[in-house]
Write a protein that holds these residues in place. Structure first.
Motif: not given
Length: 743
Positions: A702-713, A693-700, A633-637
C-alpha cells in the motif's frame, strides 16, 4: 416444405448485400491504391473510372458459380436441408471475417475467405452426416470434401509473396534508374515507349483476366494465343505511337496509363471476383427452387453440380451495390491507408503503429550488412551515379505518398503477373499480388529508409500473417457456425442471425462517432493546426481529470472493474498523444509561413501532453495491479491525504482548461500558486508516509502504491502547468515569424 427455408433464403439475400459491401470495402484497395497513392486524378475521377470498370466487368461476366455450388464439396451427397445450413454457415462466417479485417484496416483475399469458409462449413455438415450413419467413419470424409483447392490457396499465398515482391522490386529499380525522381527530361524522350509497354501489359491483363469469360474460345483469343509475342509487339508499337502523339499535345500520359490500369483491375475484379460475394446466396436460392419444385426437403442436391450462369439482373444489381459501396464506404479508405502508410516515400508516417519486432530488426541488420558488402564490390563512381538517380525530389508538387512512375510500375507489374498466372493456371491471388508488388516497389524506391524500415517490415509481416489467419479463421468460424446450425436447428439459426446482425451494426454504425472524431478536418493553416491541438489539449485534460478522480475513488473502494476501465482509457489517451508525437515532422512541414514560434509551441505542447498522459498511465496501471492482486487497501490516513490532493488537482485543471479555451491568462499566477501549494501538500504527505513506514504503521504494498500516486501526480500537474505556460508564450510571441525549416 417448411416456411423456415423461405426465411433462410431471405437471410441469404440480405447476407449477399452485406457480403458485397464488406467484400468491395476490402478489395477496393487492389484497384484504387495506385491512383490514390500518386494522386493521378481527383478522387471523383478515380472512383468514376473504377465504377465504369466494375459496370463493364459485371455486364461481361459469365456469372458461373461453380466454386460455391460444387467447388469444395459434392452436393449430390447432401440433402436440401444440409446444403442450406452449409451455405448459411458460409455466409455468416465469411461476412464476420471480412468485416473484422476491414475494421482492422488489413487487406485480405475474398477468394481465400470464401473457399476456406466453404471448406469449414462443408466439413461440419459432413461430420453430422458421418455421425448419423454407423456404416461410415472419419475416413469417409474424403468422399464429401475436395481439399485440393484449399491447398492451392496456401501455395498462392507463398507464390504471391515471393514472386510479386521480387518482380515489384526489380521492375521498380530498373524504372527508377532509367527515369530517376527528376524524370521530366528522360520521360519526354522515352516515356511513350515505357508507357506503351505498361499499357500493353494492362490491355493483355484486361483481355485475358477481365474479359476471359466472354472471349473464351473466340477466334481472336486463339489467334493471340498462337501468336502471343507478335501480338504483344504490335500492341506495344500501336500504344507507344498513340501515347507519343498524345504527349505532343502536352497531355500527361502517365495519368492515362494509371487510370487505364485502375479501369482494368476494376474490370477484372467485377468480372471474376463477383462470384465470391453472391455465389453462395445464388446457389442457396437455386437449391431452394429445386427443392420447392420437387416438394421434398430431404432430396439430394446433385442438380447443383450443373454449372448454370446467374441471372443477368442479379449480376447487374450486384454491380450497382458494388459501385454504391465504392463511393460511400469509409472502411475502404481505412484499408487503403494501410498499404499507403507502408509504401509512402516519406519516412514520417503512421508505420510506427506496427512497432518493431526481433524478426524485423534482424532483417534490417542483415540487409545493412549485405548492402555494405555489395557497396565494397561496386566502384565508387558507379555507386554515386546510381545514388543520384534515387535522390528524392517532388517534381509533381502533389504531396502524394509516391510519384506516378511508381504507380505505373505497381499497376503494370500486378496486371502482368496476374495475367500470366491466369494463362499458366497458377493460383495467384489478386489481393496478394497487388499488395506485395506495392511493397517491393517501395523497397526498390528506397522508401524503406533506416528511420522506418523495421516498422514497415513489421507491418508487412502483420498483413502476410493475416492472410494465413484468413484461411485458418475462416475455416474455424465456418466450422463452428456450421456445427451450431446443423445440430441446433431453428434456435441456433435465430441466435447466430442475431449475433451476426449485432456485429455488423456495431461495427458499421456504433463507431460512427469515433470515426468522425478520428477524421476531423485535417489542419492545413497555422491557425487550424493550433486550434486543433488546443481542442485536443482541453479534451485530454478534461479526460485526465475524470480518469484521475475515478481512479482514486476506485482505489478507495477497491473497485477492480472501474480500475480496469480507467487503465484502458488512460492507455488510449497516452497512445493518442504518442501518435501525435510520432507525426510531429509531417505536421511541422505543413506549418505555413515558416513561423518558428508556432513550430516551437507545437513541439513543446506535444511533448508536455505526452508526458502528462504517461504520468496518468503510471497511476492507473499500478492502482489496478494492486487491487487485482488482492493486496490490502489504503489506510484511512492515506485515503484522507489523497482525497485532499484529488480536490486540489481538480481545481488546478479546471482553471487551466478554462484559460486554454478562453485564451485569457490573467489568472496564470494563481494557477502557479495553487501548483506550489499542491506540491507542498504532496511533500508533506510523503513525509507523513515515511514516518508511518518507520513506525511500522503502514503496509509495504500500500505504501508503494501511495508513493507512486503522489510522485506521478506531481509529474502530471507539472507537465500541465508547463503546457499552459507554452500556450501563453505562443500567444505573446506568435507575430514574430522567421525561417526555421528549408522548403
Amino acid at each position: 416444405m417448411s416456411e423456415i427455408y423461405t426465411v433462410i433464403v431471405g437471410i441469404l439475400g440480405i447476407l449477399a448485400v452485406s457480403g458485397l459491401f464488406v467484400g468491395v470495402t476490402n478489395d477496393a484497395v487492389n484497384f484504387l491504391n495506385s491512383a490514390i497513392g500518386s494522386k493521378a486524378a481527383s478522387m471523383r475521377v478515380i472512383l468514376t473510372v473504377a465504377s465504369v470498370g466494375i459496370l463493364i466487368g459485371v455486364v461481361t461476366s459469365s456469372g458461373m458459380m461453380e466454386v460455391a455450388r460444387s467447388g469444395m464439396f459434392d452436393p449430390g451427397l447432401f440433402t436440401f436441408h444440409e446444403v442450406m445450413m452449409l451455405y448459411l454457415g458460409v455466409m455468416f462466417a465469411n461476412i464476420i471475417l471480412l468485416d473484422l479485417y476491414n475494421s482492422w484496416g488489413l487487406p485480405t483475399s475474398t477468394t481465400v475467405s470464401l473457399i476456406f469458409c466453404l471448406l469449414g462449413s462443408a466439413i461440419a455438415v459432413s461430420i453430422y452426416k458421418i455421425a448419423g450413419d454407423p456404416a461410415q467413419s472419419v475416413s469417409s470424409l474424403g468422399q464429401y470434401i475436395n481439399t485440393s483447392r484449399a491447398m492451392g490457396i496456401v501455395s498462392a499465398i507463398l507464390l504471391s509473396v515471393v514472386i510479386a515482391f521480387t518482380c515489384g522490386t526489380v521492375v521498380m529499380y530498373i524504372s527508377r534508374v532509367i527515369f530517376s525522381f527528376r524524370y521530366t527530361v528522360p520521360f519526354n524522350r522515352y516515356g511513350a515507349l515505357w508507357c506503351g509497354a505498361s499499357l500493353t501489359a494492362i490491355i493483355y491483363f484486361a483481355v485475358f483476366k477481365g474479359l476471359k469469360s466472354i472471349l473464351a474460345g473466340h477466334a481472336f483469343t486463339r489467334f493471340v494465343d498462337d501468336n502471343l509475342f507478335a501480338a504483344l509487339a504490335v500492341c506495344w508499337a500501336v500504344c507507344s505511337l498513340l501515347l507519343y502523339i498524345i504527349q505532343r499535345f502536352r497531355i500527361n500520359i502517365l495519368r492515362i496509363t494509371i487510370l487505364s490500369g485502375t479501369f482494368a483491375l476494376a474490370l477484372a475484379f467485377a468480372g471474376n471476383d463477383l462470384v465470391n460475394f453472391i455465389g453462395v446466396p445464388v446457389a442457396g436460392f437455386d437449391a431452394f427452387s429445386i427443392a420447392r419444385h420437387s416438394g421434398d426437403a430431404s432430396m439430394l442436391m446433385g442438380a447443383l453440380n450443373e454449372n448454370v450462369p446467374a441471372n443477368f439482373l442479379v449480376l447487374l444489381a450486384a454491380g450497382a451495390i458494388m459501385i454504391l459501396t465504392l463511393w460511400t464506404s469509409k472502411k475502404s479508405m481505412h484499408v487503403s491507408a494501410t498499404e499507403l502508410s507502408l509504401s509512402t516515400q516519406s519516412d514520417e508516417g503512421s508505420e510506427q503503429q506496427y512497432g518493431s519486432s526481433l524478426f524485423s530488426r534482424t532483417i534490417v541488420r542483415a540487409a545493412l550488412n549485405i548492402n555494405a558488402g555489395v557497396e565494397r564490390m561496386i566502384p565508387e563512381r558507379v555507386r554515386k551515379a546510381i545514388s543520384r538517380r534515387f535522390e528524392v525530389e517532388d517534381i509533381e508538387h502533389s504531396g502524394a505518398p509516391y510519384d506516378m512512375i511508381r504507380a505505373t510500375v505497381n499497376l503494370t507489374t500486378s496486371a502482368l503477373l496476374i495475367a500470366l498466372a491466369t494463362s499458366l493456371k497458377l493460383p495467384l491471388s489478386t489481393t496478394y499480388v497487388s499488395f506485395m508488388v506495392a511493397m517491393g516497389s517501395s523497397l526498390a524506391d528506397r522508401a524503406w529508409g533506416r528511420e522506418s524500415a523495421v516498422y514497415r517490415i513489421s507491418g508487412v509481416m502483420t498483413v502476410v500473417a493475416g492472410w494465413f489467419v484468413t484461411a485458418l479463421g475462416g475455416f474455424l468460424i465456418a466450422f463452428v457456425v456450421g456445427l451450431a446450425l446443423i445440430y441446433g436447428g431453428i434456435p441456433a439459426f435465430v441466435i447466430v442471425t442475431l449475433l451476426c446482425g449485432y456485429m455488423l451494426i456495431h461495427s458499421n454504425f456504433s463507431k460512427k462517432g469515433k470515426a468522425q472524431t478520428e477524421s476531423r478536418h485535417r489542419a492545413e493553416s497555422n491557425e487550424d493546426i493550433i486550434a486543433d491541438l488546443r481542442d485536443e489539449v482541453c479534451s485530454t485534460m478534461e479526460s485526465a481529470t475524470r480518469i484521475y478522480d475515478r481512479t482514486l475513488i476506485a482505489v478507495f473502494k477497491e473497485n477492480r472493474k472501474v480500475l480496469r476501465d480507467m487503465v484502458k482509457e488512460s492507455n488510449d489517451l497516452f497512445y493518442q498523444s504518442r501518435e501525435r508525437k510520432y507525426s510531429l515532422m509531417p505536421t511541422l512541414r505543413k506549418l505555413q509561413g515558416s513561423d518558428v514560434n508556432t513550430a516551437h509551441y507545437y513541439v513543446q505542447v506535444v511533448d508536455y501532453l505526452n508526458e502528462m498522459t504517461k504520468a496518468l498511465m503510471h497511476i492507473t496501471r499500478p492502482a489496478f495491479e494492486h487491487i487485482d492482486n488482492n493486496h490490502e487497501g489504503l489506510s484511512m490516513e492515506q485515503t484522507r491525504d489523497l482525497m485532499s490532493i484529488n480536490d486540489d488537482v481538480e481545481t488546478i485543471y479546471r482553471r487551466i482548461n478554462q484559460m486554454l479555451r478562453e485564451g485569457d491568462f490573467s489568472e496564470i499566477e494563481e494557477v502557479l500558486t495553487l501548483r506550489d501549494q499542491l506540491f507542498e501538500s504532496i511533500a508533506e504527505a510523503i513525509k507523513s508516509e515515511l514516518t508511518r513506514i518507520n513506525e511500522a504503521r503502514s503496509n509495504t504494498k500500500a505504501s508503494m502504491l501511495y508513493l507512486t500516486i503522489l510522485t506521478e501526480t506531481k509529474n502530471m500537474v507539472l507537465q500541465s502547468r508547463n503546457l499552459l505556460k507554452s500556450q501563453q508564450y505562443f500567444l505573446k510571441h506568435r507575430n514574430e515569424p522567421r525561417v526555421w525549416i528549408k522548403q
